[in-house]
Design an enzyme around this catalytic site. Structure first.
Site, PDB file in Angstrom:
ATOM      1  N   GLU A  36      -4.224  17.693 -11.657  1.00  0.00           N
ATOM      2  CA  GLU A  36      -4.559  18.137 -13.009  1.00  0.00           C
ATOM      3  C   GLU A  36      -6.040  18.434 -13.198  1.00  0.00           C
ATOM      4  OE1 GLU A  36      -2.127  16.284 -15.998  1.00  0.00           O
ATOM      5  OE2 GLU A  36      -3.558  16.775 -17.562  1.00  0.00           O
ATOM      6  N   ARG A  39      -2.393  22.458 -14.258  1.00  0.00           N
ATOM      7  CA  ARG A  39      -1.396  21.440 -14.638  1.00  0.00           C
ATOM      8  C   ARG A  39      -1.560  21.012 -16.092  1.00  0.00           C
ATOM      9  NH1 ARG A  39       0.889  16.299 -11.004  1.00  0.00           N
ATOM     10  NH2 ARG A  39       2.433  15.676 -12.528  1.00  0.00           N
ATOM     11  N   LYS A  93       3.522  11.701 -10.913  1.00  0.00           N
ATOM     12  CA  LYS A  93       2.718  10.799 -11.746  1.00  0.00           C
ATOM     13  C   LYS A  93       3.510   9.521 -11.965  1.00  0.00           C
ATOM     14  CE  LYS A  93      -0.098  13.919 -14.589  1.00  0.00           C
ATOM     15  NZ  LYS A  93      -0.346  14.358 -15.985  1.00  0.00           N
ATOM     16  N   HIS A 132       1.528  18.380 -26.601  1.00  0.00           N
ATOM     17  CA  HIS A 132       1.471  16.936 -26.380  1.00  0.00           C
ATOM     18  C   HIS A 132       0.317  16.235 -27.097  1.00  0.00           C
ATOM     19  CE1 HIS A 132       4.654  17.687 -23.559  1.00  0.00           C
ATOM     20  NE2 HIS A 132       4.727  16.404 -23.226  1.00  0.00           N
ATOM     21  N   LYS A 180       7.693  23.388 -12.833  1.00  0.00           N
ATOM     22  CA  LYS A 180       6.833  22.217 -12.688  1.00  0.00           C
ATOM     23  C   LYS A 180       6.359  22.077 -11.244  1.00  0.00           C
ATOM     24  CE  LYS A 180       5.616  17.646 -13.939  1.00  0.00           C
ATOM     25  NZ  LYS A 180       5.875  16.410 -14.667  1.00  0.00           N
ATOM     26  N   HIS A 207       1.652  13.388 -29.145  1.00  0.00           N
ATOM     27  CA  HIS A 207       1.262  11.984 -28.929  1.00  0.00           C
ATOM     28  C   HIS A 207       0.722  11.365 -30.217  1.00  0.00           C
ATOM     29  CE1 HIS A 207       0.841  12.665 -24.319  1.00  0.00           C
ATOM     30  NE2 HIS A 207       2.053  12.295 -24.651  1.00  0.00           N
ATOM     31  N   GLU A 263      11.125  19.945 -23.705  1.00  0.00           N
ATOM     32  CA  GLU A 263      10.276  20.156 -22.512  1.00  0.00           C
ATOM     33  C   GLU A 263      10.710  21.439 -21.793  1.00  0.00           C
ATOM     34  OE1 GLU A 263       7.697  18.234 -22.026  1.00  0.00           O
ATOM     35  OE2 GLU A 263       8.175  16.238 -22.815  1.00  0.00           O
ATOM     36  N   ASN A 301       0.772  20.182 -20.832  1.00  0.00           N
ATOM     37  CA  ASN A 301       0.577  19.334 -22.013  1.00  0.00           C
ATOM     38  C   ASN A 301       0.728  20.089 -23.319  1.00  0.00           C
ATOM     39  OD1 ASN A 301      -0.001  17.041 -20.430  1.00  0.00           O
ATOM     40  ND2 ASN A 301      -2.072  17.797 -20.102  1.00  0.00           N
ATOM     41  N   HIS A 321      10.046  11.368 -28.028  1.00  0.00           N
ATOM     42  CA  HIS A 321       8.952  12.121 -27.416  1.00  0.00           C
ATOM     43  C   HIS A 321       9.187  13.633 -27.557  1.00  0.00           C
ATOM     44  CE1 HIS A 321       5.815  13.218 -24.616  1.00  0.00           C
ATOM     45  NE2 HIS A 321       6.695  13.915 -23.909  1.00  0.00           N
ATOM     46  N   ARG A 333       0.809  -1.234   0.000  1.00  0.00           N
ATOM     47  CA  ARG A 333       0.000   0.000   0.000  1.00  0.00           C
ATOM     48  C   ARG A 333       0.834   1.273   0.000  1.00  0.00           C
ATOM     49  NH1 ARG A 333      -3.014  -3.187   3.605  1.00  0.00           N
ATOM     50  NH2 ARG A 333      -4.784  -4.081   2.524  1.00  0.00           N
TER      51      ARG A 333
HETATM   52  N1  LIG Z   1       5.525  10.845 -14.894  1.00  0.00           N
HETATM   53  C1  LIG Z   1       5.492  11.910 -15.648  1.00  0.00           C
HETATM   54  O1  LIG Z   1       5.031  12.975 -15.243  1.00  0.00           O
HETATM   55  C2  LIG Z   1       6.064  11.834 -17.028  1.00  0.00           C
HETATM   56  C3  LIG Z   1       6.304  12.999 -17.749  1.00  0.00           C
HETATM   57  C4  LIG Z   1       6.900  12.891 -18.997  1.00  0.00           C
HETATM   58  C5  LIG Z   1       7.248  11.644 -19.507  1.00  0.00           C
HETATM   59  N2  LIG Z   1       6.988  10.523 -18.787  1.00  0.00           N
HETATM   60  C6  LIG Z   1       7.366   9.200 -19.275  1.00  0.00           C
HETATM   61  O2  LIG Z   1       8.781   9.162 -19.408  1.00  0.00           O
HETATM   62  C7  LIG Z   1       9.141   8.201 -20.395  1.00  0.00           C
HETATM   63  C8  LIG Z   1      10.201   8.780 -21.300  1.00  0.00           C
HETATM   64  O3  LIG Z   1      11.329   9.076 -20.519  1.00  0.00           O
HETATM   65  P1  LIG Z   1      12.783   9.228 -21.160  1.00  0.00           P
HETATM   66  O4  LIG Z   1      12.721  10.149 -22.297  1.00  0.00           O
HETATM   67  O5  LIG Z   1      13.704   9.485 -20.036  1.00  0.00           O
HETATM   68  O6  LIG Z   1      13.009   7.798 -21.823  1.00  0.00           O
HETATM   69  P2  LIG Z   1      13.777   6.474 -21.331  1.00  0.00           P
HETATM   70  O7  LIG Z   1      13.586   6.260 -19.893  1.00  0.00           O
HETATM   71  O8  LIG Z   1      13.344   5.395 -22.248  1.00  0.00           O
HETATM   72  O9  LIG Z   1      15.297   6.838 -21.622  1.00  0.00           O
HETATM   73  C9  LIG Z   1      15.729   7.050 -22.943  1.00  0.00           C
HETATM   74  C10 LIG Z   1      16.938   6.159 -23.267  1.00  0.00           C
HETATM   75  O10 LIG Z   1      18.077   6.651 -22.584  1.00  0.00           O
HETATM   76  C11 LIG Z   1      18.704   5.606 -21.848  1.00  0.00           C
HETATM   77  N3  LIG Z   1      19.366   6.268 -20.725  1.00  0.00           N
HETATM   78  C12 LIG Z   1      18.819   6.767 -19.613  1.00  0.00           C
HETATM   79  N4  LIG Z   1      19.720   7.459 -18.917  1.00  0.00           N
HETATM   80  C13 LIG Z   1      20.881   7.393 -19.607  1.00  0.00           C
HETATM   81  C14 LIG Z   1      22.173   7.935 -19.408  1.00  0.00           C
HETATM   82  N5  LIG Z   1      22.439   8.739 -18.392  1.00  0.00           N
HETATM   83  N6  LIG Z   1      23.139   7.650 -20.312  1.00  0.00           N
HETATM   84  C15 LIG Z   1      22.853   6.887 -21.396  1.00  0.00           C
HETATM   85  N7  LIG Z   1      21.644   6.367 -21.662  1.00  0.00           N
HETATM   86  C16 LIG Z   1      20.664   6.625 -20.769  1.00  0.00           C
HETATM   87  C17 LIG Z   1      17.582   4.688 -21.509  1.00  0.00           C
HETATM   88  O11 LIG Z   1      18.048   3.390 -21.176  1.00  0.00           O
HETATM   89  C18 LIG Z   1      16.775   4.724 -22.811  1.00  0.00           C
HETATM   90  O12 LIG Z   1      17.362   3.871 -23.757  1.00  0.00           O
HETATM   91  C19 LIG Z   1       7.854   7.835 -21.117  1.00  0.00           C
HETATM   92  O13 LIG Z   1       7.454   6.570 -20.690  1.00  0.00           O
HETATM   93  C20 LIG Z   1       6.858   8.886 -20.656  1.00  0.00           C
HETATM   94  O14 LIG Z   1       5.534   8.410 -20.615  1.00  0.00           O
HETATM   95  C21 LIG Z   1       6.417  10.605 -17.560  1.00  0.00           C
HETATM   96 ZN   LIG Z   2       6.395  15.401 -22.430  1.00  0.00          ZN
END
Ligand SMILES: NC(=O)c1ccc[n+]([C@@H]2O[C@H](COP(=O)([O-])OP(=O)(O)OC[C@H]3O[C@@H](n4cnc5c(N)ncnc54)[C@H](O)[C@@H]3O)[C@@H](O)[C@H]2O)c1
Ligand SMILES: [Zn+2]
Length: 357
Positions: free
Chosen positions: A234, A238, A140, A245, A224, A249, A182, A242, A262, A118
């Protein structure tokens, strides 16, 4: 080291930003870490950063879950694997979960932390620029379902976020630029001064100058944090985060989450939203130009892919931000200011998309 506070009453926490923070992880934390710790990471990240982290964690019972690398592994299967590790190791509700990685690892680890027993303590060590300025802040958590991204998740705040900008040195150029999109977004929706600062520092950002990066990350986290503190779930403000986005998306989904990162999709999405705002007489042409020029200067795309309008519509309507079947768009109305608009005719949107792709 810079610090940003996220003010959410008793769920408040601090984001630490600086150099060489990973190798001093425990020393820098103001709170004591749990005896039992599960580190969630992936092989791409662990090859560089797991050892430095482990070196600071002597005396703890540590388990490691190296999930496979990729968005498709932000899944219920990976979630179940993490749960198996926790349960088989006899972890109790005083344990903590550390996310060492990008947004994929962070979202999954946060979801695991929010549901094991939990809810146990959650710690974020984001290693991509996108996760440092966006996904690790705001609470999130999510995993994907075959029917759609982030369909399963919770709001759950971490105990702390530690951002070591040295981690960015191993990031690919594309993933780095993806995070810059971003950062631009925050300037466009919320802070004209920050936007202007970004315009003046594109060279330093392109060279990944540490001092410039630290400030850009700090200001992004502050914005943020401010937005999340005012509207954690949101209900209104908040939603401005987006910007770009809904279109982004659609681009990601249409290209099957492969051809576009992304951030690239968001950059093209910001242009479409800005053009829509200009065409409907909300944003003036010189502000549109500034947004486009900044994205261009940071090496981000300013044109979307070509696809039939019906496809755009289908993908946009599948976006979970759609309410009552109506498309809502976040539109910049000036540099530093945005609004949610839901009254735009489909013909207008279609024409703008054609112009921008
Ligand atoms: N929770 C939220 O509010 C929120 C907001 C925006 C995005 N997201 C989520 O985040 C995800 C995307 O995140 P991302 O862009 O970090 O992608 P990711 O986590 O897939 O990382 C991108 C790539 O970089 C590699 N990597 C990570 N750190 C590294 C480093 N220091 N050196 C070398 N390689 C490295 C990873 O292994 C991966 O191959 C999506 O799933 C999206 O939905 C969540
Ligand atoms: Zn984003």
């Amino acid at each position: 080291m810079a610090e940003v506070n996220v003010s959410l009453g008793e769920r408040s926490y601090t984001i630490y930003i600086g150099n060489a923070l990973l190798s001093n992880y425990v020393e820098n934390l103001p709170h004591k870490l749990n005896q039992q710790l599960l580190i969630i990471t992936n092989p791409t990240i662990s090859q560089y950063y797991l050892k430095p982290l482990l070196n600071t964690l002597s005396g703890h019972q540590i388990e490691i879950f190296e999930m496979r690398d990729g968005e498709q592994f932000k899944s219920l299967d990976s979630y179940a694997e993490a749960m198996d590790i926790l349960i088989n190791a006899g972890f109790n509700r005083d344990c903590g979960i550390i996310a060492l990685g990008g947004g994929v690892v962070g979202d999954l680890a946060g979801f695991v932390a929010s549901t094991f027993q939990r809810g146990v303590d959650s710690y974020q060590i984001p290693t991509t620029l996108l996760s440092q300025v966006d996904s690790s802040v705001g609470g999130k958590t999510a995993v994907n379902h075959p029917q759609g991204k982030n369909l399963i998740g919770t709001f759950y705040q971490p105990k702390s976020v530690v951002i070591d900008i040295d981690c960015l040195q191993t990031l690919t150029e594309r993933d780095y630029r993806s995070g810059l999109a971003e950062i631009v977004k925050y300037g466009v929706i919320y802070d004209a001064d920050f936007f202007q600062w970004l315009e003046r520092h594109t060279a330093e950002l392109n060279q990944q100058d540490p001092a410039t990066l630290t400030y850009a990350i700090q200001r992004s986290c502050e914005i943020k944090a401010e937005v999340v503190a005012l509207d954690e779930r949101e209900k209104g403000l908040r939603a401005l985060l987006n910007l770009g986005h809904t279109f982004g998306h659609a681009i990601e989904a249409a290209t099957e989450y492969g051809a576009w990162t992304h951030g690239e999709a968001v950059a093209a999405g910001i242009i479409i939203a800005s053009k829509l705002s200009e065409v409907t007489q909300r944003l003036n042409s010189s502000d549109f130009r500034r947004i486009k020029d900044l994205l261009l200067a940071l090496g981000l795309p300013t044109k979307g892919p070509q696809m039939p309008w019906q496809d755009w519509l289908d993908y946009m309507q599948r976006d979970k931000k759609v309410k009552d079947g109506q498309l809502h768009f976040v539109l910049p109305v000036a540099i530093g200011q945005a609004e949610v608009v839901s009254t735009i005719e489909h013909d207008t949107v279609a024409a703008v998309i054609t112009e921008c792709c």
